[in-house]
Design a protein around this motif. Structure first.
Motif, PDB file in Angstrom:
ATOM      1  N   VAL A 168       0.882  -1.168   0.000  1.00 52.06           N
ATOM      2  CA  VAL A 168       0.000   0.000   0.000  1.00 52.06           C
ATOM      3  C   VAL A 168       0.920   1.219   0.000  1.00 52.06           C
ATOM      4  O   VAL A 168       1.497   1.561   1.039  1.00 52.06           O
ATOM      5  CB  VAL A 168      -0.920   0.014   1.234  1.00 52.06           C
ATOM      6  CG1 VAL A 168      -1.866   1.210   1.178  1.00 52.06           C
ATOM      7  CG2 VAL A 168      -1.709  -1.288   1.341  1.00 52.06           C
ATOM      8  N   PRO A 169       1.116   1.883  -1.140  1.00 50.75           N
ATOM      9  CA  PRO A 169       2.206   2.865  -1.249  1.00 50.75           C
ATOM     10  C   PRO A 169       2.050   4.072  -0.331  1.00 50.75           C
ATOM     11  O   PRO A 169       3.051   4.674   0.079  1.00 50.75           O
ATOM     12  CB  PRO A 169       2.155   3.282  -2.734  1.00 50.75           C
ATOM     13  CG  PRO A 169       0.793   2.913  -3.211  1.00 50.75           C
ATOM     14  CD  PRO A 169       0.393   1.711  -2.417  1.00 50.75           C
ATOM     15  N   GLU A 170       0.820   4.444  -0.005  1.00 55.36           N
ATOM     16  CA  GLU A 170       0.607   5.632   0.822  1.00 55.36           C
ATOM     17  C   GLU A 170       0.842   5.368   2.311  1.00 55.36           C
ATOM     18  O   GLU A 170       1.025   6.303   3.095  1.00 55.36           O
ATOM     19  CB  GLU A 170      -0.829   6.150   0.642  1.00 55.36           C
ATOM     20  CG  GLU A 170      -1.174   6.584  -0.776  1.00 55.36           C
ATOM     21  CD  GLU A 170      -1.674   5.446  -1.636  1.00 55.36           C
ATOM     22  OE1 GLU A 170      -2.102   5.710  -2.775  1.00 55.36           O
ATOM     23  OE2 GLU A 170      -1.646   4.268  -1.179  1.00 55.36           O
ATOM     24  N   ALA A 171       0.796   4.114   2.734  1.00 56.22           N
ATOM     25  CA  ALA A 171       0.756   3.796   4.160  1.00 56.22           C
ATOM     26  C   ALA A 171       2.142   3.831   4.804  1.00 56.22           C
ATOM     27  O   ALA A 171       3.128   3.370   4.222  1.00 56.22           O
ATOM     28  CB  ALA A 171       0.121   2.427   4.365  1.00 56.22           C
ATOM     29  N   ASN A 172       2.192   4.368   6.006  1.00 52.73           N
ATOM     30  CA  ASN A 172       3.409   4.408   6.814  1.00 52.73           C
ATOM     31  C   ASN A 172       3.351   3.262   7.826  1.00 52.73           C
ATOM     32  O   ASN A 172       2.590   3.313   8.799  1.00 52.73           O
ATOM     33  CB  ASN A 172       3.521   5.755   7.523  1.00 52.73           C
ATOM     34  CG  ASN A 172       4.786   5.879   8.347  1.00 52.73           C
ATOM     35  OD1 ASN A 172       5.504   4.908   8.562  1.00 52.73           O
ATOM     36  ND2 ASN A 172       5.059   7.087   8.822  1.00 52.73           N
ATOM     37  N   SER A 173       4.143   2.257   7.610  1.00 54.95           N
ATOM     38  CA  SER A 173       4.084   1.064   8.449  1.00 54.95           C
ATOM     39  C   SER A 173       4.401   1.361   9.912  1.00 54.95           C
ATOM     40  O   SER A 173       3.894   0.686  10.813  1.00 54.95           O
ATOM     41  CB  SER A 173       5.053   0.007   7.920  1.00 54.95           C
ATOM     42  OG  SER A 173       5.037  -1.142   8.724  1.00 54.95           O
ATOM     43  N   LYS A 174       5.211   2.364  10.145  1.00 57.06           N
ATOM     44  CA  LYS A 174       5.628   2.656  11.517  1.00 57.06           C
ATOM     45  C   LYS A 174       4.482   3.193  12.367  1.00 57.06           C
ATOM     46  O   LYS A 174       4.503   3.077  13.598  1.00 57.06           O
ATOM     47  CB  LYS A 174       6.788   3.651  11.489  1.00 57.06           C
ATOM     48  CG  LYS A 174       8.066   3.075  10.878  1.00 57.06           C
ATOM     49  CD  LYS A 174       9.166   4.110  10.803  1.00 57.06           C
ATOM     50  CE  LYS A 174      10.469   3.500  10.277  1.00 57.06           C
ATOM     51  NZ  LYS A 174      10.320   2.925   8.914  1.00 57.06           N
ATOM     52  N   THR A 175       3.479   3.798  11.731  1.00 51.64           N
ATOM     53  CA  THR A 175       2.371   4.394  12.499  1.00 51.64           C
ATOM     54  C   THR A 175       1.008   3.809  12.124  1.00 51.64           C
ATOM     55  O   THR A 175      -0.007   4.199  12.703  1.00 51.64           O
ATOM     56  CB  THR A 175       2.338   5.921  12.284  1.00 51.64           C
ATOM     57  OG1 THR A 175       2.230   6.203  10.876  1.00 51.64           O
ATOM     58  CG2 THR A 175       3.600   6.570  12.824  1.00 51.64           C
ATOM     59  N   PHE A 176       0.957   2.900  11.185  1.00 55.42           N
ATOM     60  CA  PHE A 176      -0.301   2.343  10.682  1.00 55.42           C
ATOM     61  C   PHE A 176      -0.943   1.415  11.708  1.00 55.42           C
ATOM     62  O   PHE A 176      -0.310   0.482  12.199  1.00 55.42           O
ATOM     63  CB  PHE A 176      -0.034   1.575   9.388  1.00 55.42           C
ATOM     64  CG  PHE A 176      -1.263   1.009   8.729  1.00 55.42           C
ATOM     65  CD1 PHE A 176      -1.938   1.732   7.756  1.00 55.42           C
ATOM     66  CD2 PHE A 176      -1.737  -0.255   9.076  1.00 55.42           C
ATOM     67  CE1 PHE A 176      -3.060   1.209   7.128  1.00 55.42           C
ATOM     68  CE2 PHE A 176      -2.854  -0.779   8.461  1.00 55.42           C
ATOM     69  CZ  PHE A 176      -3.526  -0.059   7.486  1.00 55.42           C
TER      70      PHE A 176
END
Length: 250
Positions: A168-176
């Motif tokens: 998911v290109p828009e998503a920030n894994s660190k805060t998702f």
């Protein structure tokens, strides 16, 4: 002449095939060898009428499959003389040195695979989604499936959020994170397949039966929250309510 194959299938005069009196498989008549065509195996689960949701057929030349996941087709590279069912519920079979999932050839040795859940499978240093799709740019050491039973096809590593094996290109894994209100057990319609999440930039609508995650570019991200009203799941920010990902002005 009628040849009863079982499970409602019959061959009539070695010319056509019926399933509960309806003609089937017509476009394969030039391929099927009627003399040797038979049911090789079915899955183990049947409904009350004896209908098998997956049936394997063979003739002297080919292996065929008819299932809830694929219309009647040939399993390419499978051979009738050594065809074996490995797991009928998952659609795994083996033939001619290859493993198959339904009619798809699996790109690895299934005996070396480790199932992380129903959708994700690890084979040595590679990760696959739905058994046949290689997940690219994944960090195996940090890879997790945050909600492996409830949201089976959503995963993360230290750099990415993955949905159905794709980033998911828009998503920030660190805060998702998926909103807690979707996960606390409160019943709402589609509570098994519709969820909301957010990170430090956007909100997201996740429907597990869709092809992709919908990005919600709310102007009041800090206020974005989830609530169940009359057994329907809604997300809210300061300007809109969201039902099944579609917004309505408050």
């Amino acid at each position: 002449m009628i040849k009863d194959l079982g499970h409602g299938y019959k061959i009539i005069d070695n010319k056509f095939i019926l399933c509960y009196e309806s003609e089937v498989f017509k476009k394969f008549y030039k391929t099927i060898d009627f003399e040797t065509f038979k049911i090789a195996a079915t899955n183990e689960e049947h409904d009350r009428d004896g209908f098998a949701s997956t049936i394997y057929f063979t003739d002297k030349n080919h292996v065929y499959i008819q299932s809830a996941f694929t219309s009647f087709t040939i399993i390419e590279d499978a051979k009738p003389d050594d065809f074996k069912i490995i797991d009928s519920k998952k659609g795994y079979s083996f033939s001619n040195g290859n493993y198959f999932r339904h009619d798809d050839k699996m790109p690895f040795d299934l005996s070396k695979a480790r199932h992380l859940n129903d959708y994700h499978i690890q084979v040595e240093d590679k990760l696959y989604f739905a058994d046949v799709k290689l997940i690219e740019n994944v960090d195996l050491e940090s890879f997790v499936i945050p909600h492996p039973e409830l949201i089976e096809n959503l995963a993360q590593d230290k750099d990415h959020v993955f949905f159905k094996g794709k980033i998911v290109p828009e998503a920030n894994s660190k805060t998702f994170k998926v909103l807690e209100g979707c996960l606390d057990g409160t019943y709402y319609l589609e509570c098994d397949n519709a969820f909301y999440a957010k990170d430090n930039q956007y909100a997201y609508f996740i429907r597990t039966i869709s092809d992709e995650v919908k990005v919600i570019k709310t102007k009041s991200l800090n206020d974005f929250h989830f609530k169940v009203i009359d057994e329907r799941g809604y997300a809210f920010d300061k300007e809109y309510s969201y039902y099944m990902g579609k917004r309505t002005k408050l």
